[in-house]
Scaffold this active site. Structure first.
Site, PDB file in Angstrom:
ATOM      1  N   SER A  92       0.841  -1.198   0.000  1.00 59.83           N
ATOM      2  CA  SER A  92       0.000   0.000   0.000  1.00 59.83           C
ATOM      3  C   SER A  92       0.878   1.250   0.000  1.00 59.83           C
ATOM      4  O   SER A  92       1.675   1.448  -0.901  1.00 59.83           O
ATOM      5  CB  SER A  92      -0.954  -0.044   1.199  1.00 59.83           C
ATOM      6  OG  SER A  92      -1.875   1.030   1.166  1.00 59.83           O
ATOM      7  N   HIS A 195      -8.334   1.186  -0.821  1.00 57.67           N
ATOM      8  CA  HIS A 195      -8.140   0.312  -1.986  1.00 57.67           C
ATOM      9  C   HIS A 195      -9.468  -0.221  -2.537  1.00 57.67           C
ATOM     10  O   HIS A 195      -9.558  -1.371  -2.970  1.00 57.67           O
ATOM     11  CB  HIS A 195      -7.171  -0.833  -1.640  1.00 57.67           C
ATOM     12  CG  HIS A 195      -5.843  -0.329  -1.175  1.00 57.67           C
ATOM     13  ND1 HIS A 195      -4.983   0.349  -2.000  1.00 57.67           N
ATOM     14  CD2 HIS A 195      -5.248  -0.369   0.042  1.00 57.67           C
ATOM     15  CE1 HIS A 195      -3.908   0.695  -1.308  1.00 57.67           C
ATOM     16  NE2 HIS A 195      -4.050   0.280  -0.069  1.00 57.67           N
TER      17      HIS A 195
END
Length: 394
Positions: A92, A195
């Site tokens: 991430s 996400h």
């Protein structure tokens, strides 16, 4: 081969930065990146409580700055890093730290981007009540089917036995009421459904900023969260980092690529433990090192020396060489077979694996000096395919 990985949001714990700031050099460098970010990161890394550093706008810059400065502690002479590190990856927001470490962007660019990323994601999360829940155990296919059936997204696919579902709080509650068989659900302390499509507004903001960021082709293979591919074009790295805000993290595919590369050692930057913990289950035989405190630095350097080997792309930038993004069979494009000059973006062919076919292009173009593989050859991630000479160069 050695891979260096940078953790994502959620890895931070209260006070984790305290032992690192005892070093005046570390503290000075950290103050510089804090100034760039416009945030007193030293305070948040030493004195703030868990709830405070849970804030997306604080957690993300804190993690990226820590990874970047620790890298300089680990490799006091940065050139030494490129003779040992075979690949880098970040989970991430850790992708920004990995990109700066590979020299695709500067540390200062990474800090500005992560500051704006954190702000934009926090604003997007405030629009709708969303969250994330870790799903531990259970049958993988059944877990993924259950997530989809509740309208949720598998926002983090971290490998065997660890998937993170994300969506609205109502969807997550319904999922909790009907969990997959033999799975344990753990709600995560995050601000929203990262996400997923809920982060789309943040993508637009960061994409606007990214257009003004100058990039360089990485000196170390950079493994992408999107699909586990090795990316060797700085512009493509930036594009993927921006888009990943609203796309699932496929850490499982990143680890598949590490296995394909022949990684023997994984070192996780602080606050370490999450990614090495996953690797112990998913990458049997790969030695791990979780770098948590500065008193481990000598052992960490010995670990890097043990597993390290130079990356071939360290001395061959993209305009001289195009590499394979993945493991598979290389098929050369018909137009490239007899070509002596390739235009920027020209198709070279594709790499076919059991999962998919990935197109390969020459980002900068150039005169073909030498094909390094034949049509139908098996290739590995990051393997050189063709050597080019820039058009117009002496």
């Amino acid at each position: 081969m050695l891979v260096i990985v940078a953790p994502g949001q959620g890895a931070q714990t209260p006070g984790f930065l305290s032992p690192w700031l005892d070093d005046p050099t570390f503290a000075s460098r950290f103050q510089w990146l804090s100034t760039v970010a416009g945030i007193d990161l030293a305070h948040y890394g030493t004195e703030a409580d868990a709830e405070t550093i849970r804030d997306t706008q604080i957690a993300q810059p804190l993690l990226v700055a820590t990874g970047l400065i620790t890298a300089l502690e680990l490799f006091p002479h940065p050139a030494d890093a490129f003779s040992q590190i075979g690949a880098v990856a970040g989970h991430s927001v850790g992708e920004l730290a990995a990109a700066a470490g590979a020299r695709a962007i500067t540390a200062e660019q990474a800090m500005v981007l992560v500051r704006e990323r954190g702000k934009a994601m926090a604003q997007a999360a405030a629009t709708t009540a969303t969250g994330m829940t870790a799903v531990l155990g259970g049958d993988r296919d059944e877990v993924l089917a259950a997530i989809e059936s509740h309208g949720l997204v598998a926002a983090n696919n971290n490998g065997p036995g660890q998937v993170v579902a994300a969506g609205t709080m109502e969807q997550l509650q319904a999922f909790a009421d009907q969990p997959p068989a033999k799975a344990r659900l753990v709600p995560l302390s995050v601000a929203g459904a990262f996400h997923t499509e809920h982060m789309a507004p943040a993508v637009g903001h960061l994409a606007t900023l990214a257009r003004s960021v100058s990039t360089h082709d990485p000196r170390t293979p950079w493994i992408s969260n999107r699909d586990g591919q090795v990316v060797h074009d700085g512009r493509e790295i930036m594009k993927r980092i921006v888009g990943q805000i609203a796309q699932p993290v496929r850490w499982d595919l990143c680890m598949e690529t590490m296995a394909d590369l022949g990684v023997t050692g994984m070192l996780e930057m602080p606050p370490a433990g999450t990614l090495t913990g996953i690797a112990k289950r998913a990458l049997p035989g790969v030695e791990t090192f979780a770098l948590k405190t500065p008193d481990q630095l000598d052992d960490a350097r010995a670990f890097c020396a043990k597993h390290g080997e130079a990356s071939v792309i360290d001395t061959f930038p993209t305009w001289l060489m195009v590499v394979s993004p993945a493991k598979g069979t290389f098929h050369r494009a018909d137009d490239a077979v007899e070509a002596t000059v390739l235009e920027p973006g020209a198709a070279l062919g594709d790499v076919a694996s059991l999962r998919d076919r990935t197109e390969v292009r020459a980002p900068h173009g150039g005169t073909v000096v030498e094909w390094l593989v034949e049509d139908g050859d098996l290739v590995s991630p990051g393997q050189p395919l063709v050597r080019l000479h820039p058009v117009g160069a002496a």
